[in-house]
Design a protein around this motif. Structure first.
Motif, PDB file in Angstrom:
ATOM      1  N   GLU A  45      -5.365  -8.791   0.761  1.00  0.00           N
ATOM      2  CA  GLU A  45      -5.403  -9.429   2.079  1.00  0.00           C
ATOM      3  C   GLU A  45      -6.717  -9.114   2.787  1.00  0.00           C
ATOM      4  O   GLU A  45      -7.017  -9.687   3.834  1.00  0.00           O
ATOM      5  CB  GLU A  45      -4.201  -8.966   2.914  1.00  0.00           C
ATOM      6  CG  GLU A  45      -2.876  -9.404   2.285  1.00  0.00           C
ATOM      7  CD  GLU A  45      -1.681  -8.587   2.791  1.00  0.00           C
ATOM      8  OE1 GLU A  45      -1.619  -8.331   3.998  1.00  0.00           O
ATOM      9  OE2 GLU A  45      -0.831  -8.198   1.962  1.00  0.00           O
TER      10      GLU A  45
ATOM     11  N   ASN B  49      -6.395  -3.969  -1.651  1.00  0.00           N
ATOM     12  CA  ASN B  49      -5.553  -4.901  -0.894  1.00  0.00           C
ATOM     13  C   ASN B  49      -6.147  -6.317  -0.887  1.00  0.00           C
ATOM     14  O   ASN B  49      -7.219  -6.528  -0.326  1.00  0.00           O
ATOM     15  CB  ASN B  49      -5.441  -4.362   0.533  1.00  0.00           C
ATOM     16  CG  ASN B  49      -4.560  -5.218   1.406  1.00  0.00           C
ATOM     17  OD1 ASN B  49      -4.146  -6.317   1.020  1.00  0.00           O
ATOM     18  ND2 ASN B  49      -4.270  -4.723   2.604  1.00  0.00           N
TER      19      ASN B  49
ATOM     20  N   GLU C 115      -4.559   1.206  -2.918  1.00  0.00           N
ATOM     21  CA  GLU C 115      -5.261   1.583  -1.718  1.00  0.00           C
ATOM     22  C   GLU C 115      -4.352   2.548  -0.974  1.00  0.00           C
ATOM     23  O   GLU C 115      -3.142   2.382  -0.981  1.00  0.00           O
ATOM     24  CB  GLU C 115      -5.511   0.310  -0.914  1.00  0.00           C
ATOM     25  CG  GLU C 115      -6.381   0.480   0.273  1.00  0.00           C
ATOM     26  CD  GLU C 115      -6.931  -0.871   0.750  1.00  0.00           C
ATOM     27  OE1 GLU C 115      -7.229  -1.760  -0.066  1.00  0.00           O
ATOM     28  OE2 GLU C 115      -7.057  -1.009   1.966  1.00  0.00           O
TER      29      GLU C 115
ATOM     30  N   ALA D 285      -9.732   2.093  -0.843  1.00  0.00           N
ATOM     31  CA  ALA D 285      -9.364   1.332  -2.037  1.00  0.00           C
ATOM     32  C   ALA D 285     -10.020   1.981  -3.250  1.00  0.00           C
ATOM     33  O   ALA D 285     -11.058   2.630  -3.145  1.00  0.00           O
ATOM     34  CB  ALA D 285      -9.828  -0.112  -1.916  1.00  0.00           C
TER      35      ALA D 285
ATOM     36  N   TYR E 152      -3.257  -3.751  -4.192  1.00  0.00           N
ATOM     37  CA  TYR E 152      -2.767  -2.733  -3.244  1.00  0.00           C
ATOM     38  C   TYR E 152      -2.965  -1.308  -3.760  1.00  0.00           C
ATOM     39  O   TYR E 152      -2.220  -0.409  -3.411  1.00  0.00           O
ATOM     40  CB  TYR E 152      -1.293  -2.977  -2.887  1.00  0.00           C
ATOM     41  CG  TYR E 152      -1.046  -4.316  -2.222  1.00  0.00           C
ATOM     42  CD1 TYR E 152      -1.306  -4.481  -0.861  1.00  0.00           C
ATOM     43  CD2 TYR E 152      -0.604  -5.400  -2.954  1.00  0.00           C
ATOM     44  CE1 TYR E 152      -1.103  -5.710  -0.251  1.00  0.00           C
ATOM     45  CE2 TYR E 152      -0.402  -6.640  -2.349  1.00  0.00           C
ATOM     46  CZ  TYR E 152      -0.651  -6.789  -1.004  1.00  0.00           C
ATOM     47  OH  TYR E 152      -0.455  -7.999  -0.398  1.00  0.00           O
TER      48      TYR E 152
ATOM     49  N   ILE F  59       0.852  -1.184   0.000  1.00  0.00           N
ATOM     50  CA  ILE F  59       0.000   0.000   0.000  1.00  0.00           C
ATOM     51  C   ILE F  59       0.888   1.234   0.000  1.00  0.00           C
ATOM     52  O   ILE F  59       1.878   1.307   0.717  1.00  0.00           O
ATOM     53  CB  ILE F  59      -0.914  -0.038   1.240  1.00  0.00           C
ATOM     54  CG1 ILE F  59      -1.946  -1.147   1.033  1.00  0.00           C
ATOM     55  CG2 ILE F  59      -1.579   1.305   1.475  1.00  0.00           C
ATOM     56  CD1 ILE F  59      -2.691  -1.506   2.277  1.00  0.00           C
TER      57      ILE F  59
END
Lengths: 805, 282
Positions: free
Chosen positions: A531, A529, A581, A587, A579, A247
């Protein structure tokens, strides 16, 4: 062996700080996994190499399973799917040769956000290398661009980034001599902290001259050298791939991870490369050729070896460097631009070096540039990197290039915005003027004029002249090539699946307007992201949407015109950019962007989108539905993003596109434009205005029945974003076109005709809904974009600044 | 009588130029035998050619000023000898910048750099600018373009530094009086451009192409090689060439036929052939 980092012995906390100390983005578990694979603790160079190889950017560790599950990559025209840096399909025969189309698609989002000029320029620089290294000539680039709201909270920053990106693109591509074939420009507040700079490159190569990025099998029978050519290796771009996979946080600190562009050296290298490839062909020698991108020398040499099933020994002492004091791992892994790696038979090495260093005189043309033997191909399957006698890396090639996988959690997308209340008694003419003056729909000519669209002399339809860029690249043949790109963030934000599928639908319609058979698709999947389950869920839905659309619409070709698809449209190359974001946790809207290339059998019948002759009938294909959600009219005129996003109707896209392609190829069509963002009214206005905003003709259309009898209110009739086509026909083709549509089961409706008076008149149900002078339309449409650029800004007294470059 | 051999054209490839292939193709279509010559090849080779083209691009990445470094190359000295012998020389875009930097154009004796190609001056824009324009050929000129006097030739331009200017007041008026301002930006009907955007860069007297006093060396900013075929003309370009383009709809053989830029190359190749014939006859 060089000193190792004792990852297996360090506590988790100590390991974390050791990794951070070396600016590595590997997680502690990943570092331990590296030690496991090697069977010992890694050196710092090895950790750096894995840091790049296992970055999201290079490894696709989160995305690969989804891509493999959903995207079709094979088909009758495919020569090379997404296994190397660029995909290849057969285009057709011309000048007695079988030509293939090479296509590559990437993002350069983070670098462009941090250093807009350099980021965008090296985006072009990287993408063209991907195509060059297949042995192809690059014949065009496209740039899909996404910036923050130019009138919002961060307007100054967004506009500054836009101006820098546009400057970076033209400085690089114009100097390299590669024409711009199109692209698009979208503003959305969701890009305030993360601009998107995607780049697409298109090339041509005769099928028998394709070069692969691998050590050829011939290296079993004779010795092969590894030659490194180009700019001297410096520290620029060190850690770039890893930087793209985190990020954006402390922007200032990451600037060193952005590469430095040099189109001049690239141009000279391209000419020299051509001479080297010709030498190899004449000598009947197989070679391997690969560009240096993420991970630099270590990646290119290990991947060349691994792809061919060989080993490689590279000696960093033999690499030309800008500064001998550079640390080992920087020389091994920095992303210095304008470099290539070659695997060539040793008997050719002296002549290859002479071409670079003497004929093209690299050392004098550019300080420090040269070609040198930096290593050799081995048969032992090991990858060895040394410097000053120390071994920096020594492992089986398969271990170095072995990827890593993650199963990420995907949350279902749920964002249900209500329909805004019905709009009655609006002045739809005023609404149309507001739409045309919106930054997202206004004239793009100011932008295109920064780009050289004519270099190489192949331009047939330029950006803005039609829905797709068209090239006539063969001197003796009418065979042409068409390319377009699409992606609408408002659709993506409302419905990630439909947003992705609709991008494919619109791309197919764009190609149909220029009579092109769609050949192959590339994508760049821009998300937040991975994740986090939300952004990752949107990604998974987007991939599914693209795959479904490619299969649902299906391949269209001379030999493939059945109502039901027999083959999918193949996805031959692509890129995933996660990413996107900001540190604040915002985001971007889900932003899958697709590019589609097609074959134009005869460029002489390809129409632009601008109206041609008074009296010509104008037809609508694609009945309007109540599909205003995420659309321009709701957004611009009513301040709402609510309502139903258009439903992708693959069967309809297929048959309607087939009707338009065949009509164009029969020479019946004088102008064609797809109906999409801004609806029927916007499409009609654009056909009247054309690329140059100098309307010579007008339109008088009656949209009654344009909803297939669905009882739509006038505003929906004019502004609904249901996909479709507006087509101006040569009058004599009227009946034949109607018959073609009937045979394909396509509903077509004659709405009216082109008029001599430059006026736009739109009617429905006996009422005149819009009646505007073309000059008024042009003024609204043309003024908006220049004002967003620094040189075109309004000064306080309203006069334009006169700027000197 | 045996057919006269085709005039031999050399397209000189400095590092960083990028229009050499389409320029060579356009010369070949106009009747020349065109070779691409690398900048560091033996300068003596130039003597074997009848005409020369310096193509567009970014030679030496526009270091110092566009064209400035290439203008100092050895091959330019050899080219000066060939030009002095009266052979046609054409510089397009970056090639024009090289010719101006090297003093070939306007070629007044005893002074250095009379002319310059300066950054564009454009209301509301800066940097690079690429579009189609119309050029009017001067009605009386020593240039080999004289056979196209008063014609209007549409073609694209693409540059950031294309503004013909000079520090010497009155120079352009003098050059125009001598017919050396061979090409001027104009509208589709041929009326000389009064201002932007018809004059896209702010050039003095709307100059788009300037020749030397002898008329054999021409430096022009727009790109005739990108208008050498009818198929390269935009379908809605105003004026007769746009009309011709639309009339050729559906007819590939006509689209691959000559465009407006072809006449310029044909005039140049014709001049080279005539010169050689005259030399051979003496």
């Amino acid at each position: 062996m060089a000193a190792v980092i004792e990852v297996s012995r360090l506590s988790r906390a100590d390991l974390e700080s050791a990794l951070a100390e070396h600016s590595l983005t590997l997680k502690p578990d990943e570092a331990r996994r590296v030690a496991e694979l090697l069977g010992r603790d890694p050196t710092l160079t090895e950790l750096t190499l894995f840091d790049t190889m296992w970055s999201e950017h290079c490894s696709y560790k989160s995305s690969r399973a989804h891509l493999a599950r959903h995207l079709p990559t094979e088909g009758p025209d495919v020569v090379l799917g997404p296994v190397e840096d660029a995909g290849i399909v057969r285009l057709g025969e011309a000048d007695g040769r079988r030509w293939c189309l090479v296509m590559s698609h990437e993002s350069h989002n983070h670098p462009s956000q941090v250093l807009p000029f350099e980021g965008a320029a090296t985006g072009i620089g990287g993408i063209v290398r991907d195509v060059y290294c297949m042995g192809a000539e690059v014949v065009g680039v496209l740039d899909p661009l996404r910036f923050g709201d130019p009138r919002g909270e961060h307007a100054d920053r967004s506009r500054e980034i836009m101006a820098g990106v546009v400057d970076g693109i033209w400085h690089y591509a114009n100097a390299l001599g590669v024409p711009n074939l199109g692209g698009d420009l979208v503003f959305h507040p969701g890009y305030d902290d993360n601009c998107l700079v995607n780049v697409v490159a298109v090339g041509l190569v005769p099928e028998e001259e394709i070069i692969r990025s691998r050590v050829p099998a011939e290296a079993r029978a004779e010795p092969y050298d590894f030659i490194l050519v180009g700019k001297p290796t410096d520290e620029s771009g060190f850690g770039g791939a890893a930087f793209a996979s985190v990020i954006l946080d402390e922007e200032e600190e990451n600037r060193g991870a952005v590469q430095v562009p040099d189109p001049f050296l690239k141009r000279v290298l391209s000419e020299a490369n051509k001479a080297v490839l010709a030498l190899a062909r004449r000598g009947g020698a197989a070679i391997g050729f690969k560009d240096l991108g993420a991970g630099g020398i270590a990646c290119v040499s290990s991947e060349l070896a691994e792809a061919g099933g060989f080993g490689m020994r590279v000696d960093l002492d033999r690499v030309a460097v800008s500064d001998p004091a550079l640390p080992d791992r920087v020389i091994a892994c920095s992303e210095t631009q304008e470099r290539y790696g070659l695997a060539v038979p040793r008997r050719l090495t002296p002549r290859v070096l002479a071409i670079y260093n003497e004929e093209y005189d690299l050392p004098h043309v550019y300080p420090g540039a040269c070609a040198r033997v930096a290593g050799e191909v081995t048969n032992d399957g090991r990858y060895t990197l040394t410097r000053g006698g120390a071994v920096l890396c020594d492992a089986p090639v398969a271990v170095v290039t072995k990827g890593i996988r993650y199963e990420r959690e995907a949350a279902p997308a749920a964002r249900d915005l209500p329909d805004p209340p019905p709009a009655l008694d609006r002045d739809l003419g005023a609404d149309l003027l507001a739409l045309l003056a919106d930054p997202n729909l206004c004239d793009r000519r100011y932008l295109y004029q920064h780009y050289d669209g004519e270099v190489q002399g192949n331009a047939c339809l330029r950006p803005g002249e039609a829905d797709a860029g068209v090239l006539a690249p063969f001197a003796g043949s009418p065979l042409g090539l068409a390319v377009t790109c699409d992606g609408n963030p408002w659709y993506g934000a409302r419905d990630p699946y439909r947003g992705a599928a609709l991008a494919v639908c619109e791309a197919v319609r764009n190609l149909a307007c220029v009579g092109a058979w769609p050949l192959a698709l590339t994508d760049c999947l821009n998300y937040g992201n991975p994740e986090k389950p939300g952004p990752f869920g949107a990604f998974a839905e987007g991939v599914r949407g693209i795959g479904d659309a490619c299969r649902g619409i299906g391949r269209l070709a001379e030999d493939d015109q059945a109502p039901a698809p027999r083959h999918p449209i193949p996805v031959i190359s692509g890129n995933v950019s996660f990413y996107n974001e900001s540190a604040r946790g915002a985001a971007i809207p889900p932003s899958p962007i697709v590019a589609l290339a097609g074959r134009v059998p005869d460029i002489s019948v390809v129409p632009g989108l601008q109206l041609k002759a008074a009296g010509d009938p104008v037809y609508l294909l694609g009945a309007r539905r109540a599909e205003l959600g995420g659309g321009a009219w709701h957004r611009v005129c009513r301040g709402s993003e609510g309502g139903a996003v258009p439903e992708p109707d693959f069967a309809r896209v297929r048959t309607e596109s087939l009707a338009v392609i065949r009509a164009v190829q029969a020479g019946w069509v004088r102008a064609a434009h797809d109906v999409g963002e801004g609806g029927l009214a916007t499409a009609a206005a654009e056909m009247l205005l054309g690329r140059r905003g100098e309307p010579a003709r007008g339109l008088d259309l009656d949209a009654t029945g344009g909803d297939g009898g669905g009882g739509l209110p006038p505003a929906s009739l004019l502004f609904s974003e249901t996909g479709g086509f507006l087509v101006e026909l040569a009058p004599a083709a009227d009946d034949a076109f109607a018959e073609l549509c009937r045979a394909l089961g396509v509903a077509c409706l004659r709405l009216g005709a082109v008029t001599a008076a430059p006026r736009l008149v739109l009617r429905a149900g006996g009422a005149v809904l819009v009646d505007l002078d073309a000059g008024e339309l042009a003024a609204a449409w043309q003024g908006a974009l220049p004002r967003l650029f620094p040189a075109g800004e309004e000064t306080p007294d309203g006069a334009r600044e006169v700027a000197d470059a | 009588m045996p057919e006269a051999p085709r005039p031999r054209a050399a397209v000189i490839q400095f590092p960083g130029v990028n229009c050499e292939y389409e320029s060579a193709r356009a010369l070949a279509a106009a009747g020349a035998e065109a070779d691409i010559l690398r900048w560091n090849e033996d300068p003596a080779r130039l003597a074997g050619y009848d005409l020369f083209l310096l193509p567009g691009g970014f030679s030496y990445q526009d270091r110092v000023r566009a064209g400035a470094v290439a203008a100092k190359e050895d091959i330019l000295e050899a080219l000066a000898d060939e030009a002095a012998a009266g052979k046609p020389v054409l510089g397009i875009c970056n090639g024009a910048q090289v010719l101006v930097e090297a003093g070939f154009v306007p070629g007044l004796r005893g002074e250095d750099l009379e002319l310059a190609l300066a950054p564009n001056r454009m209301p509301g824009r800066r940097g690079y600018f690429s579009e189609w324009c119309h050029l009017r050929v001067a009605d009386s000129t020593p240039s080999w373009l004289g056979i196209l006097s008063e014609r209007v030739l549409p073609m694209p331009f693409a540059h950031g530094e294309g503004r013909f200017t000079s520090r010497r007041p009155g120079l352009f008026e003098e050059l125009a009086a001598a017919g050396q301002v061979v090409l001027r930006y104009a509208d589709a009907e041929g009326a000389v451009a009064a201002g932007w955007p018809e004059n896209p860069n702010g050039s003095e007297l709307a100059a788009a192409g300037v020749c030397n006093a002898a008329g054999n060396v021409l430096a022009m900013m727009p790109h005739p090689e990108r208008a050498a075929w009818l198929g390269q003309v935009p379908e809605l370009l105003p004026g007769p060439w746009g009309w011709k383009r639309r009339r050729a709809f559906g007819e590939w053989p006509r689209l691959k036929g000559p465009g407006p830029g072809h006449a310029l190359f044909a005039a140049m190749v014709g001049a080279a052939a005539a010169r050689r014939e005259a030399v051979d006859a003496t």
